[in-house]
Design a protein around this motif. Structure first.
Motif, mmCIF file in Angstrom:
data_model
loop_
_atom_site.group_PDB
_atom_site.id
_atom_site.type_symbol
_atom_site.label_atom_id
_atom_site.label_comp_id
_atom_site.label_asym_id
_atom_site.label_seq_id
_atom_site.Cartn_x
_atom_site.Cartn_y
_atom_site.Cartn_z
ATOM 1 N N ARG A 1 -1.643 57.339 20.305
ATOM 2 C CA ARG A 1 -0.480 58.179 20.678
ATOM 3 C C ARG A 1 0.701 57.324 21.322
ATOM 4 N NH1 ARG A 1 -1.764 62.162 24.474
ATOM 5 N NH2 ARG A 1 -3.166 60.650 25.296
ATOM 6 N N CYS A 2 0.665 56.265 21.260
ATOM 7 C CA CYS A 2 1.809 55.381 21.591
ATOM 8 C C CYS A 2 1.669 54.074 21.000
ATOM 9 C CB CYS A 2 2.096 55.228 23.275
ATOM 10 S SG CYS A 2 0.841 54.184 23.942
ATOM 11 N N GLU B 1 5.916 51.048 23.771
ATOM 12 C CA GLU B 1 5.787 52.437 24.764
ATOM 13 C C GLU B 1 4.841 51.946 25.907
ATOM 14 O OE1 GLU B 1 7.218 55.978 21.794
ATOM 15 O OE2 GLU B 1 4.827 55.258 21.567
ATOM 16 N N TYR C 1 6.414 54.781 28.906
ATOM 17 C CA TYR C 1 6.694 56.290 28.572
ATOM 18 C C TYR C 1 6.980 56.129 27.046
ATOM 19 C CZ TYR C 1 11.490 53.940 28.904
ATOM 20 O OH TYR C 1 12.510 53.166 28.685
ATOM 21 N N LEU C 2 6.904 57.271 26.503
ATOM 22 C CA LEU C 2 7.080 57.441 24.934
ATOM 23 C C LEU C 2 8.628 57.418 24.522
ATOM 24 C CD1 LEU C 2 4.589 60.576 24.392
ATOM 25 C CD2 LEU C 2 4.202 58.081 24.153
ATOM 26 N N ASP D 1 10.328 59.507 23.590
ATOM 27 C CA ASP D 1 11.035 60.880 24.162
ATOM 28 C C ASP D 1 11.219 60.669 25.602
ATOM 29 O OD1 ASP D 1 8.540 61.647 24.850
ATOM 30 O OD2 ASP D 1 8.393 63.503 24.027
ATOM 31 N N TYR D 2 10.787 59.650 26.134
ATOM 32 C CA TYR D 2 10.725 59.485 27.640
ATOM 33 C C TYR D 2 9.809 60.182 28.472
ATOM 34 C CZ TYR D 2 15.152 57.186 26.404
ATOM 35 O OH TYR D 2 16.056 56.356 25.708
ATOM 36 N N THR D 3 8.673 60.756 27.799
ATOM 37 C CA THR D 3 7.552 61.248 28.543
ATOM 38 C C THR D 3 6.812 60.220 29.203
ATOM 39 O OG1 THR D 3 7.916 63.444 26.894
ATOM 40 C CG2 THR D 3 5.544 62.680 28.287
ATOM 41 N N PRO D 4 6.736 60.131 30.406
ATOM 42 C CA PRO D 4 5.835 59.226 30.984
ATOM 43 C C PRO D 4 4.374 59.289 30.468
ATOM 44 C CG PRO D 4 7.010 60.451 32.586
ATOM 45 C CD PRO D 4 7.364 60.993 31.462
ATOM 46 N N ASP E 1 2.045 61.311 32.238
ATOM 47 C CA ASP E 1 2.397 62.741 32.126
ATOM 48 C C ASP E 1 1.420 63.164 31.069
ATOM 49 O OD1 ASP E 1 3.957 62.877 34.230
ATOM 50 O OD2 ASP E 1 5.940 63.363 33.235
ATOM 51 N N LEU E 2 0.749 62.501 30.091
ATOM 52 C CA LEU E 2 -0.031 63.019 29.113
ATOM 53 C C LEU E 2 -1.221 63.545 29.639
ATOM 54 C CD1 LEU E 2 0.388 60.008 26.548
ATOM 55 C CD2 LEU E 2 1.428 61.976 26.628
#
Length: 128
Positions: free
Chosen positions: A103-104, A108, A113-114, A116-119, A122-123
């Protein structure tokens, strides 16, 4: 009793893949605190699964890991973890599991973070 998997073909591991190999590996695992289940059905299943994985372990040890994409992701995640400069970070588990799950990317995971800047922290926990 659970049916054991067939032994490897002679051109695969020849006479190296024997019950003696299993006994040796079992002894090492037990010295490190691992124990087979006490329930006979669970014990038989654990032995069957261990024998199946033992063939892969031998090939991986010789530098010939299976070509399964999930295995490749797992290997990449292990390599990242062993070589990561983030080994002291408390949140390294999120990055490791996101990488192992595919998933990364390594980049990343390094950033945390991904795209899209999702830490990575936070997953969802059950997926990370």
């Amino acid at each position: 009793m659970t049916e054991l998997p067939p032994p490897p073909a002679p051109d695969h591991d020849g006479d190296r893949f024997t019950i003696a190999l299993f006994v040796d590996v079992k002894a090492v695992l037990e010295r490190h605190g691992y124990q087979l289940p006490t329930d006979q059905a669970a014990r038989d299943q654990a032995i069957t699964e261990t024998l199946a994985v033992l063939g892969f372990l031998g090939k991986a040890f010789e530098g010939h890991p299976p070509a399964d994409p999930a295995t490749a992701q797992w290997n990449e995640a292990i390599d990242w973890l062993l070589n990561s400069r983030h080994t002291a970070d408390e949140d390294i588990q999120a990055a490791f599991w996101a990488l192992a799950d595919g998933r990364c990317t390594v980049e990343e995971a390094d950033r945390g973070y991904l795209a899209d800047y999702t830490p990575l922290t936070d997953l969802p926990q059950e997926e990370a």
